[in-house]
Design an enzyme around this catalytic site. Sequence first.
Site, PDB file in Angstrom:
ATOM      1  N   SER A 236      -2.718  -4.699   1.777  1.00 52.17           N
ATOM      2  CA  SER A 236      -2.149  -5.245   0.547  1.00 52.17           C
ATOM      3  C   SER A 236      -0.962  -6.124   0.907  1.00 52.17           C
ATOM      4  O   SER A 236      -0.347  -5.959   1.969  1.00 52.17           O
ATOM      5  CB  SER A 236      -1.693  -4.113  -0.372  1.00 52.17           C
ATOM      6  OG  SER A 236      -0.897  -4.602  -1.444  1.00 52.17           O
TER       7      SER A 236
ATOM      8  N   TYR B  38       2.895   4.030  -2.317  1.00 57.61           N
ATOM      9  CA  TYR B  38       1.739   3.156  -2.090  1.00 57.61           C
ATOM     10  C   TYR B  38       2.104   2.069  -1.083  1.00 57.61           C
ATOM     11  O   TYR B  38       1.338   1.779  -0.155  1.00 57.61           O
ATOM     12  CB  TYR B  38       1.289   2.537  -3.414  1.00 57.61           C
ATOM     13  CG  TYR B  38       0.094   1.624  -3.283  1.00 57.61           C
ATOM     14  CD1 TYR B  38      -1.192   2.151  -3.261  1.00 57.61           C
ATOM     15  CD2 TYR B  38       0.242   0.244  -3.181  1.00 57.61           C
ATOM     16  CE1 TYR B  38      -2.300   1.322  -3.136  1.00 57.61           C
ATOM     17  CE2 TYR B  38      -0.855  -0.587  -3.052  1.00 57.61           C
ATOM     18  CZ  TYR B  38      -2.123  -0.048  -3.033  1.00 57.61           C
ATOM     19  OH  TYR B  38      -3.216  -0.877  -2.901  1.00 57.61           O
TER      20      TYR B  38
END
Length: 286
Positions: free
Chosen positions: A133, A146
């Site tokens: 990501s 996360y």
Amino acid sequence: MKSRQPIALVTGASSGIGEATAGQLAKAGYKVYGTSRRGAQSGQRGFEMLALDVTSDASVEAAVNALIHYEGRIDLLVNNAGFGVAPAAAEESSLDQARAIFDTNFFGIVRMTRAVLPHMRQQHSGRIINIGSVLGFLPMPYMALYSATKHAVAGYSEALDHELRTLGIHVSVVEPAYINTPFDANLMKPDAPLDVYRGICGGVERRVKEVLVGADGPEVVAEIVVKAAMATSPEIRYAPGLAKRMRLLRRFAPASVLDAGVRKDLRLDTSATMPPRDAAAIPLSR
């Protein structure tokens, strides 16, 4: 009869980025096996499906052994399985929840990698592509755990590529920004919520939903995965779409501009001093 096509295994392929990636790899000439925890039917997907839970050593071993039994080799592993977390302050998640997030998003990749590497080493060839990501290189307030998993994925991928190159195996990490997929529909909620954060986390969540409406679809990531899989000399890190611009900002923009841009995009300073006018808004996250 074993296929003469290159063999690809894509985790988390029942929907979103995983499904798009498996489909495009099949069109590019791979024989593809996708996975999901519930072992979804192949249906009209154009690729086979296997049951696999990346948090289970036994499940990972069984799925990889089944693929090797069917095909005798594995040429490409795409580690895509993972889940998202609803915006929350770091202290709103217990240690058990933090471990659960890492168990899927990071240790799931470690399990899969350890399962396929003996076969790739025996072949003296192979590709591993990890779906990370933009949060693997940019900060994201109220997504600390996360973000930590994605930083771990990026670091693991780069180090692993150095280890394996001389064995004929290459590792890449693909780091998209906002992607409009079902991945974002079932986010894990914090298990230790605190009233003090309720308002600001609600605002961040609304902002994320706004951006997702106009975000790229999973095909953008799938195209980059196919490119990395078929490249003669693959890059270690790929940033599809808007994420490429974000990576350049991270590399070249002054820290103060980047900091202000992140806060501006998430509207964290609406009642405080506004960031400089030239601070770019930094769209974040897959």
